[in-house]
Design an enzyme around this catalytic site. Structure first.
Site, PDB file in Angstrom:
ATOM      1  N   TRP A  17       0.808  -1.225   0.000  1.00 18.31           N
ATOM      2  CA  TRP A  17       0.000   0.000   0.000  1.00 18.31           C
ATOM      3  C   TRP A  17       0.842   1.277   0.000  1.00 18.31           C
ATOM      4  O   TRP A  17       1.897   1.332   0.652  1.00 18.31           O
ATOM      5  CB  TRP A  17      -0.866  -0.014   1.262  1.00 18.31           C
ATOM      6  CG  TRP A  17      -1.435   1.300   1.666  1.00 18.31           C
ATOM      7  CD1 TRP A  17      -0.836   2.245   2.448  1.00 18.31           C
ATOM      8  CD2 TRP A  17      -2.720   1.829   1.330  1.00 18.31           C
ATOM      9  NE1 TRP A  17      -1.677   3.324   2.612  1.00 18.31           N
ATOM     10  CE2 TRP A  17      -2.849   3.096   1.945  1.00 18.31           C
ATOM     11  CE3 TRP A  17      -3.799   1.356   0.568  1.00 18.31           C
ATOM     12  CZ2 TRP A  17      -3.995   3.891   1.819  1.00 18.31           C
ATOM     13  CZ3 TRP A  17      -4.933   2.139   0.450  1.00 18.31           C
ATOM     14  CH2 TRP A  17      -5.022   3.398   1.080  1.00 18.31           C
ATOM     15  N   ASP A  57       0.137   9.202   1.010  1.00 20.73           N
ATOM     16  CA  ASP A  57       0.750  10.505   0.717  1.00 20.73           C
ATOM     17  C   ASP A  57       2.196  10.497   0.204  1.00 20.73           C
ATOM     18  O   ASP A  57       3.045   9.788   0.762  1.00 20.73           O
ATOM     19  CB  ASP A  57       0.808  11.369   1.978  1.00 20.73           C
ATOM     20  CG  ASP A  57      -0.455  11.356   2.785  1.00 20.73           C
ATOM     21  OD1 ASP A  57      -1.430  10.704   2.387  1.00 20.73           O
ATOM     22  OD2 ASP A  57      -0.474  12.010   3.837  1.00 20.73           O
ATOM     23  N   GLN A  76       4.030   7.343   2.171  1.00 29.12           N
ATOM     24  CA  GLN A  76       3.393   6.598   3.253  1.00 29.12           C
ATOM     25  C   GLN A  76       3.198   5.170   2.753  1.00 29.12           C
ATOM     26  O   GLN A  76       2.607   4.955   1.682  1.00 29.12           O
ATOM     27  CB  GLN A  76       2.046   7.243   3.613  1.00 29.12           C
ATOM     28  CG  GLN A  76       2.194   8.567   4.333  1.00 29.12           C
ATOM     29  CD  GLN A  76       2.626   8.372   5.775  1.00 29.12           C
ATOM     30  OE1 GLN A  76       1.835   8.044   6.639  1.00 29.12           O
ATOM     31  NE2 GLN A  76       3.911   8.572   6.040  1.00 29.12           N
ATOM     32  N   SER A  88       3.175  11.443   7.709  1.00 23.80           N
ATOM     33  CA  SER A  88       3.717  12.267   6.626  1.00 23.80           C
ATOM     34  C   SER A  88       4.667  13.361   7.085  1.00 23.80           C
ATOM     35  O   SER A  88       4.589  13.838   8.220  1.00 23.80           O
ATOM     36  CB  SER A  88       2.571  12.888   5.842  1.00 23.80           C
ATOM     37  OG  SER A  88       2.004  11.893   5.040  1.00 23.80           O
ATOM     38  N   ARG A  94       0.132  17.353  12.663  1.00 26.51           N
ATOM     39  CA  ARG A  94       0.914  16.479  11.768  1.00 26.51           C
ATOM     40  C   ARG A  94       1.288  17.114  10.433  1.00 26.51           C
ATOM     41  O   ARG A  94       0.854  18.184  10.084  1.00 26.51           O
ATOM     42  CB  ARG A  94       0.144  15.173  11.515  1.00 26.51           C
ATOM     43  CG  ARG A  94      -1.233  15.341  10.900  1.00 26.51           C
ATOM     44  CD  ARG A  94      -1.892  13.951  10.730  1.00 26.51           C
ATOM     45  NE  ARG A  94      -3.272  14.057  10.308  1.00 26.51           N
ATOM     46  CZ  ARG A  94      -4.305  14.145  11.141  1.00 26.51           C
ATOM     47  NH1 ARG A  94      -4.119  14.121  12.446  1.00 26.51           N
ATOM     48  NH2 ARG A  94      -5.535  14.255  10.672  1.00 26.51           N
ATOM     49  N   ASP A  95       2.106  16.357   9.703  1.00 22.32           N
ATOM     50  CA  ASP A  95       2.465  16.599   8.301  1.00 22.32           C
ATOM     51  C   ASP A  95       3.316  17.858   8.108  1.00 22.32           C
ATOM     52  O   ASP A  95       2.955  18.749   7.321  1.00 22.32           O
ATOM     53  CB  ASP A  95       1.198  16.663   7.422  1.00 22.32           C
ATOM     54  CG  ASP A  95       0.263  15.484   7.636  1.00 22.32           C
ATOM     55  OD1 ASP A  95       0.737  14.442   8.120  1.00 22.32           O
ATOM     56  OD2 ASP A  95      -0.943  15.600   7.323  1.00 22.32           O
ATOM     57  N   TRP A 117      -9.529   8.889  -0.188  1.00 19.02           N
ATOM     58  CA  TRP A 117      -9.739   8.056   1.004  1.00 19.02           C
ATOM     59  C   TRP A 117     -11.072   7.341   0.920  1.00 19.02           C
ATOM     60  O   TRP A 117     -11.220   6.201   1.362  1.00 19.02           O
ATOM     61  CB  TRP A 117      -9.661   8.901   2.282  1.00 19.02           C
ATOM     62  CG  TRP A 117      -8.247   9.101   2.741  1.00 19.02           C
ATOM     63  CD1 TRP A 117      -7.558  10.278   2.796  1.00 19.02           C
ATOM     64  CD2 TRP A 117      -7.341   8.088   3.206  1.00 19.02           C
ATOM     65  NE1 TRP A 117      -6.274  10.060   3.256  1.00 19.02           N
ATOM     66  CE2 TRP A 117      -6.122   8.735   3.518  1.00 19.02           C
ATOM     67  CE3 TRP A 117      -7.432   6.713   3.377  1.00 19.02           C
ATOM     68  CZ2 TRP A 117      -5.004   8.032   3.999  1.00 19.02           C
ATOM     69  CZ3 TRP A 117      -6.330   6.012   3.860  1.00 19.02           C
ATOM     70  CH2 TRP A 117      -5.144   6.672   4.167  1.00 19.02           C
TER      71      TRP A 117
END
Ligand code: FRU
Length: 490
Positions: free
Chosen positions: A34, A37, A53, A96, A164-165, A302
């Site tokens: 899989w 991002d 990811q 991420s 995050r990110d 998503w």
């Protein structure tokens, strides 16, 4: 064996089980399992690096690792061993982040350490902090001082679970990072941090905030200056539809405005959707040494992330990297120029008089780059259509209404095996009596660019058989077309 060693061993053997013909020709797909991002998209020591990811063990989201590819030209990518895995006590997933070359020639990654714990007799605990890893383009070592930003560095009332990110860049001799966070009002905000050495970080300010206007949490922010403007790109979750610009669910939006240097006072001027397609999220940009700003994104939604093809050994792709510019306050995007190096078998029609539905000799294929110009002067044509990836029963339709200036993309007849969004519309401008399309087909996807990159539309086509490779053009009244088609061969 730690998680990283285990992943490296696993991918090394299992990637060989996937034959090249079962992958896209020129789009990035995961080594095994899989991908989501794009991460750490950057130029480091002469090479383009793209991390992602990654869950190697199944074609669904799982414990997050970072996969890794390198390239000289954005089109041919070489596999590199997985770069990060959650091996420290402060993380159960490496979420991420981004990367940059330091002054002293190291590749510095800043990523989110996501930590989830089942606490006894307490609610499920989630914490997100920011961490650093330093490397040489292959192997990365996590910094001893991790995490470098924690909930102690958040403005009051911000969520400790949604932080995050980080996207880092350098400006005026300093490092900066913009990081997504959930504000006290339960909607997204983008926080700006600065650092002198890339290791020790200070909170600066809220750079931009959603204020419950564009979705809820904002993910995967980016910030850059381009063509005299400042641009924020961000992926809002759970947006309400705002026709015709934004669809419901997760979108990627660009906020074009101005922003002072050093004080970072960002002023919004225009907000737009970045890509009107079914499958586009978590966009990230990088800067090339020649000054080009290049963006790629996860070519997936998503909402359809459980719609993997049966028996697949890999799932999800990245979009073609796109060169960005800003024109009239809007983001313009076109496939990186390097793609043209791989064009083969040119077929050209100039001023072709299209009447009804026609298939043009030599215009077909599932790994192709096609430019179509519709010349509407002296024509009463109001509807022009392209049917792609078609056979006798199957096709994906692009319908251009020249009166309403709306384009509708419809994949209801594309052979879908899943109950996913089939139809989406967006607005374009019909200027100078011509409409230009560039279509990139690559086995499992179609990307459409309208009028030299004013609008883009990305979609996956996992369920359409590869034998469906015919292309039809149709119009309600005779109209002149220029068509230029190439196969993309790597
Ligand atoms: C966006 C995202 C990020 C997060 C990552 C986890 O698609 O939810 O916010 O870091 O995916 O895989």
């Amino acid at each position: 064996m730690n998680r990283l060693e285990r992943a490296r061993e696993y991918e090394q053997t299992h990637k060989e089980e996937i034959s090249e013909k079962d992958r896209p020709v020129y789009h990035v797909s995961p080594a095994t399992g899989w991908m989501n991002d794009p991460n750490g998209f950057s130029f480091y020591q002469g090479k383009i690096h793209l991390f992602y990811q990654y869950y190697p063990y199944a074609t669904k989201w799982g414990t997050m690792h970072w996969g890794h590819y390198v390239s000289d030209d954005f089109i041919r990518w070489a596999f590199m061993p997985a770069a990060l895995a959650p091996d420290e006590e402060y993380e159960s997933g490496c979420y991420s982040g981004s990367a940059i070359e330091t002054e002293d020639g190291k590749h510095l990654i800043m990523y989110t350490a996501h930590l989830e714990k089942e606490a006894e007799a307490a609610p499920h605990m989630i914490r997100e902090t920011q961490c650093i890893a330093l490397g040489d383009g292959r192997d990365y070592v996590k910094y001893k001082g991790n995490p470098v930003l924690t909930s102690a560095d958040l403005p009051e009332g911000s969520s400790k679970a949604d932080f995050r990110d980080p996207k880092i860049w350098r400006e005026n001799g300093k490092y900066y990072a913009v990081i997504a966070s959930m504000a006290a009002d339960q909607s997204g905000q983008l926080l700006l941090y600065s650092s002198d050495d890339g290791l020790s970080w200070q909170y600066e300010k809220v750079l931009e905030a959603c204020r419950n206007e564009y979705g809820e949490m904002w993910e995967c922010p980016d910030f850059f200056r381009l063509d005299g403007k400042a641009v924020v790109i961000v992926s809002p979750m759970h947006m309400r539809e705002k026709k015709p610009e934004f669809h419901s669910g997760h979108n990627v939006i660009a906020i074009v405005g101005s922003c002072s240097e050093r004080t970072f006072d960002f002023v919004r001027e225009n907000i737009q959707n970045v890509d009107y397609g079914f499958d586009f999220y978590a966009a990230q940009t990088m800067e090339m040494p020649d000054g080009r700003r290049v963006m790629t994104a996860w070519m997936q939604s998503w909402a359809a992330s459980n719609c993997q093809p049966l028996h697949a050994k890999w799932f999800c792709m990245m979009t073609i990297p796109r060169e960005l510019s800003v024109r009239n306050g809007r983001i313009i995007q076109n496939p990186v120029r390097e793609l043209k190096k791989y064009r083969k078998n040119k077929v050209v029609y100039k001023g072709y008089n299209l009447v009804g539905t026609e298939e043009l000799d030599g215009i077909c294929g599932r790994s192709a780059d096609i430019e179509v110009t519709v010349r509407t002067e002296a024509s009463e044509c109001t509807e022009f259509k392209m049917l792609l990836a078609a056979d006798d029963n199957i096709c994906t339709e692009i319908l251009c209404n020249l009166e309403s200036e709306m384009i509708t993309v419809d994949r209801s007849c594309s052979g879908l095996r899943h109950d996913i969004v089939r139809r989406r519309q967006f607005k374009f401008n019909k200027a100078d009596d011509i409409v230009k399309f560039r279509v990139l087909l690559d086995r499992f996807s179609v990307e459409l660019f309208v009028n030299d990159g004013e609008q883009a539309f990305s979609m996956c086509l996992y369920d359409t058989p590869q034998s469906a490779e015919r292309i039809f053009f149709a119009s309600d009244k005779p109209v002149k077309l220029d068509v230029e088609k190439y196969d993309i061969c790597i």
